[in-house]
Design an enzyme around this catalytic site. Structure first.
Site, short mmCIF file in Angstrom:
data_model
loop_
_atom_site.label_atom_id
_atom_site.label_comp_id
_atom_site.label_asym_id
_atom_site.label_seq_id
_atom_site.Cartn_x
_atom_site.Cartn_y
_atom_site.Cartn_z
N ASP A 1 29.71 41.02 15.71
CA ASP A 1 30.73 40.02 15.41
C ASP A 1 31.08 40.03 13.94
O ASP A 1 32.24 39.89 13.56
CB ASP A 1 30.23 38.62 15.79
CG ASP A 1 30.16 38.44 17.29
OD1 ASP A 1 30.50 39.41 18.00
OD2 ASP A 1 29.77 37.35 17.74
N TYR B 1 33.31 42.86 13.09
CA TYR B 1 34.66 42.57 13.59
C TYR B 1 35.36 41.61 12.61
O TYR B 1 36.51 41.82 12.22
CB TYR B 1 34.58 41.95 14.98
CG TYR B 1 35.93 41.67 15.61
CD1 TYR B 1 36.56 42.61 16.41
CD2 TYR B 1 36.59 40.46 15.37
CE1 TYR B 1 37.80 42.36 16.98
CE2 TYR B 1 37.83 40.20 15.93
CZ TYR B 1 38.44 41.16 16.73
OH TYR B 1 39.68 40.91 17.27
N GLU C 1 42.05 44.57 48.05
CA GLU C 1 41.48 44.06 46.80
C GLU C 1 41.42 42.55 46.83
O GLU C 1 42.12 41.91 47.63
CB GLU C 1 42.31 44.55 45.62
CG GLU C 1 43.73 43.99 45.63
CD GLU C 1 44.63 44.62 44.58
OE1 GLU C 1 44.92 45.83 44.70
OE2 GLU C 1 45.06 43.88 43.68
N LYS D 1 42.18 38.73 46.19
CA LYS D 1 43.34 37.94 45.79
C LYS D 1 42.84 36.96 44.73
O LYS D 1 41.93 36.17 44.99
CB LYS D 1 43.91 37.18 46.97
CG LYS D 1 45.15 36.39 46.62
CD LYS D 1 45.88 35.94 47.88
CE LYS D 1 47.25 35.40 47.57
NZ LYS D 1 47.26 34.23 46.71
N ARG E 1 56.19 32.93 36.76
CA ARG E 1 57.05 33.32 37.87
C ARG E 1 58.27 32.42 37.99
O ARG E 1 59.36 32.87 38.28
CB ARG E 1 56.24 33.28 39.17
CG ARG E 1 57.04 33.85 40.32
CD ARG E 1 56.81 33.16 41.66
NE ARG E 1 55.43 32.97 41.95
CZ ARG E 1 54.75 33.71 42.79
NH1 ARG E 1 55.32 34.73 43.39
NH2 ARG E 1 53.50 33.43 43.04
N GLU F 1 47.58 38.02 37.16
CA GLU F 1 47.19 36.61 37.23
C GLU F 1 46.44 36.20 35.98
O GLU F 1 45.57 36.94 35.49
CB GLU F 1 46.26 36.37 38.42
CG GLU F 1 46.80 36.79 39.75
CD GLU F 1 47.89 35.88 40.27
OE1 GLU F 1 48.98 36.42 40.58
OE2 GLU F 1 47.67 34.66 40.34
S1 IVH Z 1 50.16 41.99 44.67
C1 IVH Z 1 55.06 41.11 45.29
N1 IVH Z 1 47.64 41.49 44.29
O1 IVH Z 1 49.32 35.98 44.87
C2 IVH Z 1 53.74 40.54 45.44
N2 IVH Z 1 49.11 39.67 44.19
O2 IVH Z 1 50.37 34.25 46.86
C3 IVH Z 1 52.65 41.57 45.29
N3 IVH Z 1 48.02 37.54 43.65
O3 IVH Z 1 52.66 36.53 43.97
C4 IVH Z 1 51.56 40.99 44.58
N4 IVH Z 1 45.99 38.34 43.48
O4 IVH Z 1 50.86 36.39 42.06
C5 IVH Z 1 48.86 40.96 44.37
N5 IVH Z 1 45.37 41.25 43.94
C6 IVH Z 1 46.58 40.72 44.00
C7 IVH Z 1 46.80 39.36 43.79
C8 IVH Z 1 48.09 38.87 43.91
C9 IVH Z 1 46.75 37.25 43.39
C10 IVH Z 1 49.12 36.55 43.61
C11 IVH Z 1 50.45 37.09 43.20
C12 IVH Z 1 51.37 36.78 44.35
C13 IVH Z 1 50.67 35.61 44.93
C14 IVH Z 1 51.12 35.30 46.34
#
Ligand code: IVH
Length: 765
Positions: A38, A41, A125, A127, A148, A185
């Site tokens: 640290d 840095y 993957e 969410k 968004r 995200e």
């Molecule tokens: S792909 C065009 N991958 O969930 C949409 N979205 O509920 C393709 N989200 O709008 C998005 N994890 O903001 C994707 N691994 C992930 C995600 C993810 C969270 C969000 C994203 C989407 C929303 C829909």
């Protein structure tokens, strides 16, 4: 230390430092594999700061030195997305049915059909339960970050995004796509969320319901310096606009992210058949509790980008992706008892004591029941079997009871009855504030509050009395040496030193050294701390560091704050707004009235216009000072105003200073001669005022309510000059109590002598 190469120009050195700092940033925050300490840095950081200071022409908004945030914004600008930000179609799990993932099977088969294939390669993957944002990199530099919004137009949150360490300010790749728009995200890691909520609780601020709300709430802050203090992180999962070498599939995309130093989602599982997809989804379900972010599903995406383009999207969502939603884990358990906790602000909170169960990766044995309303609404009784779920997969909550399992003798629960109308910590009567659900202990010196009030008063965000933590505070309260925080100022070093932090059998003395440190922090450092730190220290409900900061920027002193016309007007504006909404001639009720009694129309109109006048003229002075701002969401003729201080916080502050406890605080500080300065005061004032004292010279004499430096700063901020000696050229003598010889000269030369009040009026004119 990395040596500075002699042939480097400042420009080259700055570029090198920026890229090196960002590289270390990435190693630390994304790869969790730091190369330097640290302090190393910090040394690089300070060198860069120094160079940027002496070469302002080489400044860049994307310098790592900007990660601490900048001046607050009035509002967010809008950004039109170059590629719309779509949503994803959900697929739900039906637990209990024969094929819980039937919707997944249908989705996969339908998509195969659409693509004209018998099977498809997909990725699966986690969410991420966060806030969707887009990051635009142009020629490798972060050009903007946006939310968004409605999918087409979002808020420009660039300043806030720059403070998030896992968002690269510029990309470090050998080949740089001309345009790379990354979608992903923002989230608050689970552990940091728990810590932030505990801190907010200490500060008397409302806790966030879940990490997603915490992230969303933070991104909405207009002051990026506050955002910088919150633990947010970013993970990329998709792509928007892109001008660069063609990406053929999900692997190409992952490589691009890695190459550019952008944080990727993990794991991204590959599946090449229906069975593998189903398995992959199960796998994500099993490991999701171990991930640093909240997840409530798995995203299934087509692997091949040409196929993605072929399938395209509906207006709402792409056809090439779907989100498989896991139902929140729920379990039934026994509610053994309800205990009552007395919080720092005296609020009595009922807590369910449960038979321990494993839920979403942790053991749950308690859950908050919030308040009486919640208990009554859900008809929760001791002995009931209850269904527990983790809200946002983090905080356990009781969803409902299982009526079939209720014991026959279970009685409805009442907080007041359970505690017999008394605070369980001190026995003082409890009361319910008008319009509030919470019951509160009425005793400001309640020991349950005393310990946490004192601990809070001494915490780092407040007066930073390092040696007084929970155990010292407990010992002080136990020994009856302190009932409330300001009692600390009456303690001698000996009293503090003799404090027993241990037990009778195993005593542990606070000690001379700690005592001296605490005494000095209280008597020398604390009186000079700025107003916001003191306001934070009082622990007024809803008033944490952020609000305290805004209060100090809009009030010159504690005395001014204690009877603040600004806060009173904020409350008044809120009341007027409510009245206006009812008085609006266009409401259904008023229209009906006018239809039934046409004569009343004039009256209704007049009443509305007169209320509206009062409303706008109440707002005007604060708008002019920049304390409040007009918002876009006007309802008909009624403008809406925004302020950094919410109405409920304003009410709490006014109530606090009007209460006996608040009055005692003011009295005691007066006795102690402590007048916290407010160096940030007028930070929001509009620029017109800056030249108000142009060409005027001031001499200050006598004792004023604030240190001289405070007035000197105000005069300078308004364009005036201060000199130490009076002359015939001086414009004003700002005189407090005393101030003999200068006063006599001013009289002799006919120089205006003004009081502190006159001066304040002058700059507020
Ligand atoms: S792909 C065009 N991958 O969930 C949409 N979205 O509920 C393709 N989200 O709008 C998005 N994890 O903001 C994707 N691994 C992930 C995600 C993810 C969270 C969000 C994203 C989407 C929303 C829909």
């Amino acid at each position: 230390m990395i040596p500075s190469l002699p042939q480097q120009t400042p420009q080259e050195r700055i570029a090198w430092l920026r890229s090196e700092l960002e590289r270390h940033n990435r190693l630390y925050y994304i790869q969790a594999d730091p190369e330097i300490s640290d302090s190393e840095y910090d040394a690089l950081f300070r060198e860069l700061e120094g160079l940027e200071h002496s070469h302002p022409e080489l400044d860049s908004p994307n310098s790592p030195t900007k990660r601490v945030g900048g001046a607050p914004q009035e509002e967010f600008a809008s950004i039109q997305h170059q590629t719309p930000m779509l949503s994803i179609d959900d697929i739900f799990e039906h637990s209990g049915s024969e094929e819980p993932d039937q919707e997944l099977i249908d989705y996969y088969e339908r998509t195969c059909q659409l693509a004209g294939e018998s099977r498809l390669d997909v990725t699966v993957e986690p969410k991420i339960d966060g806030v969707a944002i887009t990051l635009m990199y142009q020629n490798g530099q972060l050009a903007y970050a946006a939310t968004r919004g409605d999918g087409h137009v979002g808020d420009d949150i660039t300043a806030n995004a720059r403070t998030i360490r896992s968002i690269p300010l510029f990309l470090q790749s050998h080949f740089l796509p001309e345009v790379l728009e990354v979608r992903g995200e923002i989230f608050m890691p689970k552990e940091d969320f728990a810590r932030l909520n505990a801190e907010r609780d200490m500060n008397g601020e409302p806790a966030f319901a879940n990490p997603r709300n915490a992230a969303a709430g933070t991104l909405k802050l207009l002051d990026s310096r506050q955002v910088a203090k919150r633990p947010l992180a970013f993970i990329a999962h998709g792509i928007g606009s892109y001008h660069g070498p063609r990406l053929n599939n999900a692997d190409d995309f992952q490589r691009l992210l890695q190459e550019c130093g952008l944080p990727c989602n993990t794991p991204v599982l590959k599946a090449t058949s229906l069975d593998e997809v189903r398995q992959a989804v199960r796998q994500i379900d099993q490991l999701r509790h171990t991930l640093p972010f909240g997840t409530d599903g798995a995203v299934v995406k087509l692997y091949d980008f040409t196929l993605r383009e072929q399938l395209g999207a509906t207006a709402r969502a792409p056809r090439w992706a779907a989100a498989y939603k896991f139902p929140p884990e729920q379990k039934a358990t026994l509610l053994k008892a309800i205990s009552i906790q007395v919080g720092r602000t005296g609020v009595l909170t009922p807590v369910a004591e449960l038979s321990p169960i494993r839920l979403s990766g942790t053991t749950v044995s308690r859950a908050t029941l919030h308040n009486q309303d919640e208990i009554s609404r859900k008809d929760i009784r001791i002995g009931d079997t209850v269904i527990v779920e983790k809200a946002g997969e983090i905080i356990p909550a009781i969803i409902r009871i299982v009526p079939e399992k209720r014991p026959t003798d279970a009685q409805p629960y009442s907080i007041v009855k359970a505690v017999q109308g008394m605070c369980p910590a001190c026995g003082a009567p409890i009361s319910q504030q008008e319009g509030m659900v919470a019951w509160k202990c009425t005793n400001f010196t309640c020991p349950a509050q005393a310990v946490s009030r004192i601990t809070h008063f001494c915490s780092r965000a407040a007066l930073d009395i390092e040696s007084i933590g929970t155990s010292a505070a407990e010992a002080l309260v136990e020994a009856r040496l302190a009932h409330s925080p300001l009692d600390l100022f009456d303690l001698s070093i000996d009293q503090l030193a003799g404090l027993n932090l241990g037990t009778v059998d195993e005593p542990r003395r606070f000690g001379e050294k700690n005592a001296r440190k605490a005494w000095e922090a209280l008597h020398t450092a604390a009186p000079n701390l700025p107003l916001d730190r003191w306001v934070t220290a009082f622990g007024i409900p809803q008033v944490g560091e952020v609000i305290a900061h805004s209060l100090a920027a809009t009030h010159a002193s504690l005395v001014q704050l204690s009877d603040s016309p600004y806060l009173r007007d904020l409350i008044r504006l809120d009341n007027l707004l409510n009245q206006l909404q009812l008085a609006n001639p266009n409401t259904r009720a008023n229209k009906k009235l006018i239809r039934e009694a046409p004569d009343s129309e004039v009256n209704i109109q007049q009443n509305f216009v007169s209320l509206l006048n009062t409303y706008t003229s109440t707002a005007r002075p604060w708008l002019e000072r920049g304390y409040i701002r007009e918002l876009k969401n006007k309802v008909g003729k009624i403008p809406a105003y925004g302020s950094d201080i919410g109405v409920s916080a304003a009410r709490e502050i006014i109530n606090f200073f009007a209460s006996q406890a608040g009055r005692r605080v003011l009295q005691k500080l007066d006795q102690l001669d402590i007048t916290p300065p407010s160096p940030t005061y007028r930070a929001y004032a509009n620029e017109q005022n800056q030249g108000l004292l142009e060409g005027k010279s001031f001499v200050i004499t006598g004792t004023l309510s604030q240190p001289r430096s405070y007035f000197e700063k105000l005069i300078a901020e308004h364009g005036g000059k201060v000199s130490s000696a009076i002359s015939q050229a001086s414009s004003y003598l700002l005189a407090g109590k005393g101030g003999g010889s200068k006063r006599a000269k001013a009289v002799q030369w006919g120089i205006s002598i003004i009081s502190e009040e006159d001066f304040m009026k002058m700059i507020h004119s």
